[in-house]
Motif scaffolding. Structure first.
Motif, mmCIF file in Angstrom:
data_model
loop_
_atom_site.group_PDB
_atom_site.id
_atom_site.type_symbol
_atom_site.label_atom_id
_atom_site.label_comp_id
_atom_site.label_asym_id
_atom_site.label_seq_id
_atom_site.Cartn_x
_atom_site.Cartn_y
_atom_site.Cartn_z
ATOM 1 N N GLY A 88 -9.642 -31.560 8.776
ATOM 2 C CA GLY A 88 -10.773 -31.554 9.529
ATOM 3 C C GLY A 88 -11.009 -32.787 10.611
ATOM 4 N N ARG A 89 -9.990 -33.792 10.814
ATOM 5 C CA ARG A 89 -10.124 -34.960 11.727
ATOM 6 C C ARG A 89 -10.670 -34.538 12.938
ATOM 7 N N ALA A 90 -10.224 -33.310 13.577
ATOM 8 C CA ALA A 90 -10.745 -33.027 14.912
ATOM 9 C C ALA A 90 -11.999 -32.695 15.202
ATOM 10 N N PHE A 91 -12.820 -32.434 13.899
ATOM 11 C CA PHE A 91 -14.268 -32.209 14.103
ATOM 12 C C PHE A 91 -14.676 -33.325 14.641
ATOM 13 N N SER A 92 -14.396 -34.685 13.864
ATOM 14 C CA SER A 92 -14.881 -36.026 14.389
ATOM 15 C C SER A 92 -14.484 -36.169 15.912
ATOM 16 N N THR A 93 -13.328 -36.020 16.004
ATOM 17 C CA THR A 93 -12.645 -36.448 17.372
ATOM 18 C C THR A 93 -13.543 -35.636 18.354
ATOM 19 N N ALA A 94 -13.630 -34.431 18.125
ATOM 20 C CA ALA A 94 -14.438 -33.519 19.214
ATOM 21 C C ALA A 94 -16.035 -34.282 19.304
ATOM 22 N N ARG A 95 -16.619 -34.562 18.344
ATOM 23 C CA ARG A 95 -17.863 -34.868 18.467
ATOM 24 C C ARG A 95 -17.984 -36.329 19.113
ATOM 25 N N LEU A 96 -16.987 -37.170 18.815
ATOM 26 C CA LEU A 96 -16.849 -38.602 19.520
ATOM 27 C C LEU A 96 -16.632 -38.418 21.029
ATOM 28 N N GLY A 111 -4.594 -24.793 17.623
ATOM 29 C CA GLY A 111 -3.933 -25.308 16.445
ATOM 30 C C GLY A 111 -4.163 -24.182 15.358
ATOM 31 N N GLY A 112 -4.367 -24.995 14.031
ATOM 32 C CA GLY A 112 -4.396 -24.075 12.930
ATOM 33 C C GLY A 112 -5.865 -23.957 12.578
ATOM 34 N N PHE A 113 -6.764 -23.983 13.268
ATOM 35 C CA PHE A 113 -8.233 -23.612 12.728
ATOM 36 C C PHE A 113 -8.342 -22.343 12.303
ATOM 37 N N ILE A 114 -9.559 -21.918 11.861
ATOM 38 C CA ILE A 114 -9.684 -20.505 11.425
ATOM 39 C C ILE A 114 -10.938 -19.983 11.664
ATOM 40 N N ARG A 115 -11.225 -18.824 11.826
ATOM 41 C CA ARG A 115 -12.239 -18.192 12.399
ATOM 42 C C ARG A 115 -13.534 -18.935 11.504
ATOM 43 N N ASP A 116 -13.412 -18.933 10.360
ATOM 44 C CA ASP A 116 -14.698 -19.673 9.589
ATOM 45 C C ASP A 116 -15.429 -20.860 10.200
ATOM 46 N N GLN A 117 -14.507 -21.580 10.878
ATOM 47 C CA GLN A 117 -14.783 -22.842 11.411
ATOM 48 C C GLN A 117 -15.397 -22.873 12.668
ATOM 49 N N LEU A 118 -15.394 -21.585 13.482
ATOM 50 C CA LEU A 118 -16.016 -21.720 14.749
ATOM 51 C C LEU A 118 -17.385 -22.118 14.946
ATOM 52 N N CYS A 119 -18.212 -21.457 14.243
ATOM 53 C CA CYS A 119 -19.652 -22.060 14.237
ATOM 54 C C CYS A 119 -19.752 -23.770 14.158
ATOM 55 N N TYR A 120 -19.165 -24.078 13.238
ATOM 56 C CA TYR A 120 -19.169 -25.646 12.827
ATOM 57 C C TYR A 120 -18.481 -26.483 13.886
ATOM 58 N N LEU A 121 -17.427 -25.773 14.699
ATOM 59 C CA LEU A 121 -16.603 -26.500 15.854
ATOM 60 C C LEU A 121 -17.606 -26.543 16.912
ATOM 61 N N SER A 122 -18.424 -25.343 17.176
ATOM 62 C CA SER A 122 -19.325 -25.452 18.111
ATOM 63 C C SER A 122 -20.444 -26.510 18.023
ATOM 64 N N ARG A 123 -20.733 -26.711 16.782
ATOM 65 C CA ARG A 123 -21.811 -27.591 16.628
ATOM 66 C C ARG A 123 -21.361 -29.102 16.903
ATOM 67 N N CYS A 124 -20.107 -29.356 16.939
ATOM 68 C CA CYS A 124 -19.325 -30.686 17.198
ATOM 69 C C CYS A 124 -19.080 -30.703 18.886
ATOM 70 N N GLY A 125 -19.393 -29.649 19.561
ATOM 71 C CA GLY A 125 -19.317 -29.723 20.897
ATOM 72 C C GLY A 125 -18.099 -28.696 21.466
ATOM 73 N N VAL A 126 -17.366 -28.189 20.562
ATOM 74 C CA VAL A 126 -16.138 -27.383 21.073
ATOM 75 C C VAL A 126 -16.707 -26.263 21.695
ATOM 76 N N ASN A 127 -16.200 -25.781 22.890
ATOM 77 C CA ASN A 127 -16.911 -24.554 23.385
ATOM 78 C C ASN A 127 -15.756 -23.644 23.863
ATOM 79 N N ALA A 128 -14.530 -23.912 23.552
ATOM 80 C CA ALA A 128 -13.392 -23.067 23.621
ATOM 81 C C ALA A 128 -12.397 -23.234 22.716
#
Length: 167
Positions: A88-96, A111-128
């Protein structure tokens, strides 16, 4: 052409991602067109690549957002790599990248993220979201962005925690 989910829509992926070099990063030939280069290539060839408007940078999980820093603001795309969905280190990287370095462009999970993580990734600023598996069900991935409608914590997409929003 492969597809991805960007800003909630399924679109063609027009970017090519280069692998990490086995040799010297300064020796890597970066082709014409929209290319996402590894952070090491960006650092080694920054002067030449900075002049192009079609260069993005990807940051691996063992690299720091600080290594890209304010350079992110001049890029159209920054990608954060998940070597495995459990990393999950990329979550912190995205937010920074979004909050500390003020990046406003496309912030892509690769990479190897899964569908269940998309909502949380978008909360960190990921939009693609570009899945490694070209056969991933992107329509279901789209739906995953709306898995939750309310959050207790603050995020890039909602800077105030729930208790402040309800006060």
């Amino acid at each position: 052409m492969p597809k991805l989910v960007k800003d909630g829509a399924i679109i063609e992926d027009t970017w090519q991602r280069l692998d990490k070099p086995e040799g010297e990063a300064a020796e890597v030939r970066v082709p014409e067109g929209q290319v996402i280069v590894p952070l090491s290539v960006w650092q080694a060839q920054r002067e030449q690549l900075q002049a192009r408007s079609d260069i993005g940078v990807w940051i691996d999980s063992d690299e720091s957002a600080y290594d890209l820093g304010n350079d992110a603001q001049s890029l159209p795309l920054v990608a954060v790599n998940f070597p495995a969905f459990m990393d999950g280190r990329a979550f912190s990287t995205a937010r920074l990248i979004r909050e500390r370095f003020g990046f406003n462009g496309e912030l892509r999970a690769v990479g190897g993220f899964i569908r269940d993580q998309l909502c949380y990734l978008s909360r960190c600023g990921v939009n693609a979201f570009r899945f490694d598996d070209d056969n991933a069900d992107l329509e279901k991935a789209q739906q995953s962005l709306a898995d939750f409608t309310e959050f207790y914590q603050a995020g890039v997409d909602q800077p105030q925690p729930l208790f402040r929003r309800r006060a």
